[in-house]
Design a protein around this motif. Structure first.
Motif, PDB file in Angstrom:
ATOM      1  N   PHE A 100      -0.961   2.259  -0.233  1.00  0.00           N
ATOM      2  CA  PHE A 100      -0.292   1.390   0.719  1.00  0.00           C
ATOM      3  C   PHE A 100      -1.290   0.443   1.353  1.00  0.00           C
ATOM      4  N   GLN A 101      -0.772  -0.728   1.731  1.00  0.00           N
ATOM      5  CA  GLN A 101      -1.583  -1.689   2.459  1.00  0.00           C
ATOM      6  C   GLN A 101      -1.531  -1.340   3.932  1.00  0.00           C
ATOM      7  N   ARG A 102      -2.682  -1.353   4.572  1.00  0.00           N
ATOM      8  CA  ARG A 102      -2.795  -1.010   5.987  1.00  0.00           C
ATOM      9  C   ARG A 102      -1.782  -1.811   6.805  1.00  0.00           C
ATOM     10  N   PRO A 103      -0.983  -1.138   7.638  1.00  0.00           N
ATOM     11  CA  PRO A 103       0.064  -1.851   8.390  1.00  0.00           C
ATOM     12  C   PRO A 103      -0.499  -2.916   9.305  1.00  0.00           C
ATOM     13  N   ASN A 104       0.186  -4.043   9.322  1.00  0.00           N
ATOM     14  CA  ASN A 104      -0.227  -5.154  10.167  1.00  0.00           C
ATOM     15  C   ASN A 104       0.717  -5.211  11.368  1.00  0.00           C
TER      16      ASN A 104
END
Length: 324
Positions: free
Chosen positions: A107-111
């Protein structure tokens, strides 16, 4: 789930995200910024899940070498099914990580709202603790009202996808979002009906068969679809009974980069590929549970928003679990 989750990262945002994850699963968080020191923890005890920051690919390669030296690639301490890669970029821009033998979830780190994203990830972890086909029921709970249908003819694919669309519209989901998700469901059904069936040697049976040809889906060729919606999250699972999904091919397809393109239903014929490269950009999480030579369950989980922009920008993950 075991009582401990290991985070190997020195990024300042990751501990707060994981704090929400472990709270959801009832575990304790152990944070070790240095991969070398993390090996000492892995030698002394087991972890239910391992989260590793792959922003710098050199750290991943270093981890792989250290794990092989200490435990071997088949060791129990680090398994792909328990590994979760954290990145600063989407999978389409981080394709090198799919080469890792420990690639399991990404997963891409939450923004932005890491608390909400962490709770969501924790729900997915909890729902996936047990093998079997009840993932949607565990994730959505009683409010999800999960319904199941079996497809007995290939021509029912369109009917099933349209039924999902109507289901969403009745739940007051915006039409643009409903249409996008219907296309995704159509693709998952296409894969189960035409790509999954294989002979005893693993050779695809319908690789040259027209996707417009109607045929009976009997025995192992029957396909099950489940749908549930709890008012916030939609869940759809599609299960085939072959378990023929190829890990390398799957990871190659989902990580292909087609920037700024809307999801498109593949036009067509056999050999068009899995057509999964754009699903993760539609706004949903995609999970695969594959039991070799038995079954593959493809699961779409997505939060529904009033705004299509918010829908596309939501936090998501990809996971591929393979069991022998």
């Amino acid at each position: 789930m075991s009582k401990e989750v290991l985070l190997i990262s020195d990024h300042p945002d990751d501990p707060s995200f994981l704090a929400e994850v472990v709270q959801q699963v009832g575990a304790e968080l152990v944070t070790v910024p240095d991969p070398q020191r993390a090996m000492d923890h892995l030698e002394s005890r087991g972890f239910a899940a391992i989260f590793f920051d792959v922003t710098k690919i050199s750290k991943l390669r270093s981890l792989e070498m250290e794990v092989q030296k200490r435990f071997g690639l088949l060791g129990e301490q680090v398994q792909a099914s328990r590994m979760h890669f954290i990145s600063d970029k989407p999978l389409s821009e981080k394709r090198e990580v799919i080469q890792s033998p420990f690639f399991g979830s990404f997963f891409q780190r939450p923004n932005g709202n890491s608390e909400e994203a962490g709770k969501y990830y924790g729900r997915i972890l909890s729902a996936g603790e047990e093998k079997g086909s009840n993932f949607l029921v565990r994730f959505l709970g009683e409010e999800g009202d999960v319904q199941e249908v079996s497809l007995t003819r290939s021509a029912q694919k369109q009917e099933a996808a349209e039924a999902v669309r109507n289901y969403l519209l009745q739940g007051r989901v915006p039409a643009r979002i409903a249409n996008t998700l219907t296309n995704v469901v159509d693709e998952l059904l296409m894969n189960a009906i035409y790509d999954a069936p294989s002979d005893e040697f693993g050779k695809p049976i319908y690789s040259v068969t027209s996707r417009n040809e109607d045929r009976m889906l009997t025995g192992r060729e029957s396909v099950e679809m489940k749908v549930g919606f709890d008012g916030n999250y939609l869940g759809v699972s599609v299960t085939d009974h072959f378990g023929s999904l190829d890990r390398t091919r799957l990871l190659n397809h989902v990580s292909i980069n087609y920037r700024d393109q809307e999801y498109k239903v593949r036009q067509g014929g056999a050999g068009a590929g899995l057509g999964l490269s754009s699903i993760l950009s539609t706004g949903g999480s995609l999970l695969y549970h594959c039991e070799d030579h038995k079954k593959t369950e493809a699961i779409l989980i997505t939060r529904v928003f009033e705004s299509y922009r918010d829908f596309r920008a939501q936090f998501r993950l990809f996971s591929a679990r393979f069991y022998g």
